[in-house]
Write an enzyme that holds these catalytic residues in place. Sequence first.
Site, mmCIF file in Angstrom:
data_model
loop_
_atom_site.group_PDB
_atom_site.id
_atom_site.type_symbol
_atom_site.label_atom_id
_atom_site.label_comp_id
_atom_site.label_asym_id
_atom_site.label_seq_id
_atom_site.Cartn_x
_atom_site.Cartn_y
_atom_site.Cartn_z
ATOM 1 N N HIS A 17 -13.355 -14.334 12.907
ATOM 2 C CA HIS A 17 -14.067 -14.267 11.619
ATOM 3 C C HIS A 17 -15.357 -15.097 11.682
ATOM 4 O O HIS A 17 -16.414 -14.665 11.229
ATOM 5 C CB HIS A 17 -13.210 -14.857 10.495
ATOM 6 C CG HIS A 17 -11.998 -14.070 10.108
ATOM 7 N ND1 HIS A 17 -10.749 -14.648 10.027
ATOM 8 C CD2 HIS A 17 -11.826 -12.776 9.737
ATOM 9 C CE1 HIS A 17 -9.869 -13.748 9.621
ATOM 10 N NE2 HIS A 17 -10.486 -12.593 9.449
ATOM 11 N N ARG A 90 -12.489 -4.653 15.705
ATOM 12 C CA ARG A 90 -12.042 -5.216 16.976
ATOM 13 C C ARG A 90 -11.727 -4.131 17.995
ATOM 14 O O ARG A 90 -11.993 -4.263 19.170
ATOM 15 C CB ARG A 90 -10.772 -6.055 16.765
ATOM 16 C CG ARG A 90 -11.041 -7.361 16.111
ATOM 17 C CD ARG A 90 -9.806 -7.923 15.505
ATOM 18 N NE ARG A 90 -9.423 -7.144 14.333
ATOM 19 C CZ ARG A 90 -8.538 -7.531 13.432
ATOM 20 N NH1 ARG A 90 -7.901 -8.653 13.595
ATOM 21 N NH2 ARG A 90 -8.278 -6.784 12.394
HETATM 22 P P1 ADP Z 1 -8.438 -7.840 5.356
HETATM 23 O O1 ADP Z 1 -7.104 -8.128 4.708
HETATM 24 O O2 ADP Z 1 -9.494 -7.474 4.357
HETATM 25 O O3 ADP Z 1 -8.390 -6.891 6.515
HETATM 26 P P2 ADP Z 1 -8.908 -9.982 7.301
HETATM 27 O O4 ADP Z 1 -9.078 -11.423 7.004
HETATM 28 O O5 ADP Z 1 -7.735 -9.569 8.109
HETATM 29 O O6 ADP Z 1 -8.924 -9.284 5.869
HETATM 30 O O7 ADP Z 1 -10.201 -9.421 7.997
HETATM 31 C C1 ADP Z 1 -11.459 -9.455 7.357
HETATM 32 C C2 ADP Z 1 -12.475 -8.692 8.196
HETATM 33 O O8 ADP Z 1 -12.701 -9.392 9.418
HETATM 34 C C3 ADP Z 1 -12.015 -7.291 8.608
HETATM 35 O O9 ADP Z 1 -13.140 -6.423 8.611
HETATM 36 C C4 ADP Z 1 -11.490 -7.486 10.000
HETATM 37 O O10 ADP Z 1 -11.563 -6.294 10.764
HETATM 38 C C5 ADP Z 1 -12.452 -8.539 10.508
HETATM 39 N N1 ADP Z 1 -11.885 -9.309 11.609
HETATM 40 C C6 ADP Z 1 -10.686 -9.932 11.659
HETATM 41 N N2 ADP Z 1 -10.492 -10.536 12.850
HETATM 42 C C7 ADP Z 1 -11.610 -10.292 13.569
HETATM 43 C C8 ADP Z 1 -12.027 -10.614 14.905
HETATM 44 N N3 ADP Z 1 -11.226 -11.274 15.742
HETATM 45 N N4 ADP Z 1 -13.249 -10.194 15.308
HETATM 46 C C9 ADP Z 1 -14.031 -9.478 14.477
HETATM 47 N N5 ADP Z 1 -13.696 -9.116 13.229
HETATM 48 C C10 ADP Z 1 -12.516 -9.520 12.777
#
Ligand code: ADP
Length: 164
Positions: A17, A90
């Site tokens: 993130h 991802r």
């Molecule tokens: P949500 O419940 O909205 O999916 P997350 O916190 O799981 O919330 O993810 C928020 C955003 O960050 C999503 O678009 C997710 O794909 C992205 N994301 C999560 N982990 C990663 C990562 N390791 N690299 C890039 N993007 C990520």
Amino acid sequence: MNIAAYPGSFDPITKGHLDIIERASKIVDELVVVIMENPVKKYMFTEQERLAMIQQCVKQYPNVKVVIGSGLTVDFAQSIGAKVLIRGIRAVSDYEYELQQASANQTLNPSIETLFMVSRPEYSFLSSSIAKQIAMYDGNVDACIPEVISDLFWNKVKQLRKDN
Ligand code: ADP
């Protein structure tokens, strides 16, 4: 001013993130990280805990703000003046869900665009769930959890273990 919102659960924020936040903050004037409640998800950290953890991690980026959102993501984005939603991809497995969300959001509010950013290869395996699973078995989460929130993260894991 070009304002973008980065909505998500951030339960907790991971290095993946944070990498998206850092990269997105370089291409917009202001990036607002929005903690959204997804009604189908069960969270480990409260909204206030997630807010505090993300704030710790983004202190060094002057154009990044963190807020707790409510309601529909597009409505909330509009209320803070954001015209762009940032989402991270991802792997192909993310794509189907993200496409569905982006299409729904486009239907709800065509003036708000979703911009996808591809994860760096070293973070492509990383999710909040994976970090929590590793921690439940006392594994090393250094590759997953930003150092500045490591104590907050482990305190919660230990507290949950005591409660169970
Ligand atoms: P949500 O419940 O909205 O999916 P997350 O916190 O799981 O919330 O993810 C928020 C955003 O960050 C999503 O678009 C997710 O794909 C992205 N994301 C999560 N982990 C990663 C990562 N390791 N690299 C890039 N993007 C990520």
